[in-house]
Structure formats: structure tokens, C-alpha cells
Enzyme design. Structure first.
Site, PDB file in Angstrom:
ATOM      1  N   ASN A   9       0.885  -1.328   0.081  1.00 48.83           N
ATOM      2  CA  ASN A   9       0.006   0.073  -0.007  1.00 48.83           C
ATOM      3  C   ASN A   9       0.716   1.364  -0.108  1.00 48.83           C
ATOM      4  O   ASN A   9       1.539   1.659   1.076  1.00 48.83           O
ATOM      5  CB  ASN A   9      -1.149  -0.044   1.270  1.00 48.83           C
ATOM      6  N   LYS A  11      -0.067   4.133  -0.398  1.00 52.61           N
ATOM      7  CA  LYS A  11      -0.503   5.538  -0.037  1.00 52.61           C
ATOM      8  C   LYS A  11      -0.296   6.670  -0.879  1.00 52.61           C
ATOM      9  O   LYS A  11      -0.303   6.440  -2.100  1.00 52.61           O
ATOM     10  CB  LYS A  11      -0.209   5.817   1.274  1.00 52.61           C
ATOM     11  N   HIS A  94      -9.931   1.341   5.306  1.00 51.26           N
ATOM     12  CA  HIS A  94      -8.469   1.471   5.849  1.00 51.26           C
ATOM     13  C   HIS A  94      -8.568   2.474   6.845  1.00 51.26           C
ATOM     14  O   HIS A  94      -9.334   3.351   6.748  1.00 51.26           O
ATOM     15  CB  HIS A  94      -7.266   1.887   4.688  1.00 51.26           C
ATOM     16  N   GLU A 166      -5.495  -4.835  10.986  1.00 49.46           N
ATOM     17  CA  GLU A 166      -4.670  -3.753  11.096  1.00 49.46           C
ATOM     18  C   GLU A 166      -4.639  -2.849  12.240  1.00 49.46           C
ATOM     19  O   GLU A 166      -5.717  -2.140  12.087  1.00 49.46           O
ATOM     20  CB  GLU A 166      -4.615  -2.857   9.797  1.00 49.46           C
TER      21      GLU A 166
END
Ligand code: PGA
Length: 261
Positions: A9, A11, A94, A166
Site C-alpha cells: 500500500n 498510499k 483503511h 490492522e
């Protein structure tokens, strides 16, 4: 046992050109993979060009975010139906989306449904904050986020999705969860899925760990019971570190198969 799934990821990092160079380098570093599925989640801008590039390599793509309606007057948004055929996975819920952009359960479950409708595998992220952990609310948060995120899909569809555990306090902080805690959380996730959608869904759903994963700690999670792979932020920006993690995963001895009588 299935391949391990490792998702990078990125971002809001790396330009389109940097992303393309990264893919070339990664391919050189890891070569053909047998036991590992690698998925890259670059900036939205890079998805289309990388889609051409990764077809020659062996990586898949994920979108970091999208809107849940298929089309219409939603200025600035990109839909799952526009991403169909370009990405194989979609990261949903997320913690940065939940906390910085105030996404609610309602948005998240609509996105899970939109992804499934458009042939994109949802990667539903769940996890507790530091405060919730201190209050011993981890299980409640996991259950609420699973119920909230999966409300609109069937048990067959749930079996095909990916859940990423997460813990929010471990994301980008360098504080990582102990493999014991991860094992406990992953077991709890599967138990909840079984409770809501049945045994087959619970066995089939893939569960990842994410949160300050690096070259040194990656193996301990990959070897944790019930963990099917990793969702990696910061360490995935360094192609050498990410390639190192992939290689460790690829060379991991498979667990002994239990023989029946
Ligand atoms: P991190 O991020 O690896 O930088 O902690 C993980 C994530 O946000 O998915």
C-alpha cells in the site's frame, strides 16, 4: 494451502514514473514467483499505465479507494465499475479512510458490495485504536467492523474476500503487534465469520496482518497460524525491503501436512 498474499500500500507516495520504475526493479529482484501473490496499490493515476506493465510481469493491482456508486454526478470520484478490469483488488475501510476522511460503516459496506459487483476482490481493513485496545475493546471493534462491513454480501461472496487485521496503533508507528496477539485476533475474526456466514466462508476467507511490517518481523507474521499474508505500507516504498520480504515468503518452508490414519 494456497499462495500467500502480499500487498504493498503505497498510499499517497511515488509518482507515475517512480511507480513504473519500481515495478521494473521489483520484477528483476524477485523473478517468477510460485508461492506468493504480489499486489501493488499505487496512486490512482498509475493504475492504468501499470496495468499494461504488470501484465508482462506477475503482479496484480489494487486500488486504494473508490466510490461505491457505479456512475453519476459525483464530482471527483472514481467508481469500481470504472476500475473493473484494471485492478484485481480494492482496499476498503483503511484506518486512514475511517479516521482522516470520516468513512462510516455505511460507506464501507457499500464499497464492499460495489467491489464484489464489479469483480474486484475487497480487502476489508479492520482494527482497534490504541484507546480501544487500552479499554480491552479489541474484540468488540473487530466484531462491529466485520458486521458493519459485510452486511450486504452473501456467504459465498464473503469466502472470496480478504480481511486485513490492522491495529490502528501499529500503522506507520513502528509499534507492531505481537504474533500472539495477531493469532488471537485472526482466530476471533474467523470465528465471527463462521458465526455470521458459516464454516466454509470462515475457512475460505483470507486474513492478512498489517501494521509496521518490515524485513525483520515479516516472517513471524507469515508463520503465524491463520495468517494468509501481509498488507505493507512504509516498508513497501523501499523496493529492496519489499523484495526481501517477498523472497522470504517465497522461500518459506511449507508447514508439515497432517497425515490421516
Ligand atoms: P505501515 O502501514 O506498514 O506503514 O504500518 C500499513 C497500512 O497502512 O496498511
Amino acid at each position: 494451502m494456497g499462495k500467500k498474499l502480499i500487498i504493498a500500500n503505497w498510499k499517497m507516495n511515488l509518482t507515475v514514473n517512480e511507480a513504473s520504475l519500481y515495478v521494473h526493479k521489483l520484477d528483476k529482484l524477485v523473478g517468477k514467483l510460485k508461492n506468493t501473490e504480489v499486489v501493488l496499490a499505487p496512486t490512482m493515476l498509475a493504475l492504468q499505465p501499470l496495468n499494461m506493465q504488470v501484465q508482462h510481469h506477475h503482479f496484480n493491482l489494487a486500488v486504494q479507494n473508490f466510490y461505491w456508486r457505479d456512475s453519476g454526478a459525483y464530482t471527483g470520484e472514481v467508481s469500481a465499475s470504472q476500475l473493473r478490469g484494471i485492478v484485481q483488488y480494492g482496499i476498503i475501510g483503511h484506518s486512514e479512510r475511517r479516521h482522516i476522511f470520516a468513512e462510516r460503516s455505511k460507506d464501507i459496506r457499500s464499497k464492499v458490495q460495489a467491489a464484489v459487483r464489479n469483480n474486484i476482490t475487497p480487502v476489508l481493513c479492520i482494527g482497534e485504536t490504541a484507546q480501544e485496545r487500552a479499554n480491552k475493546e479489541t474484540s468488540d471493534v473487530i466484531r462491529d467492523q466485520l458486521v458493519g462491513g459485510l452486511a450486504n454480501i452473501t456467504s459465498v461472496e464473503v469466502g472470496q474476500i480478504v480481511i486485513a487485521y490492522e491495529p490502528v496503533w501499529s500503522i506507520g508507528t513502528g509499534k507492531f503487534a505481537s504474533p500472539r496477539d495477531v493469532e488471537r485476533a485472526v482466530k476471533y475474526i474467523r470465528r465471527q465469520i463462521e458465526h455470521l456466514f458459516g464454516k466454509v466462508a470462515a475457512e475460505n476467507v483470507r486474513v492478512l496482518y498489517g501494521g509496521s511490517v518490515n524485513l525483520d518481523n515479516a516472517m513471524s507474521y507469515l508463520q503465524t497460524a491463520g495468517v494468509n499474508g501481509l498488507l505493507i505500507g512504509e516498508s513497501s516504498l523501499d523496493v529492496y525491503a519489499f523484495a526481501g520480504i517477498i523472497k522470504k515468503c517465497e522461500d518459506m518452508p511449507s508447514l508439515p501436512v497432517k497425515r490421516g490414519k
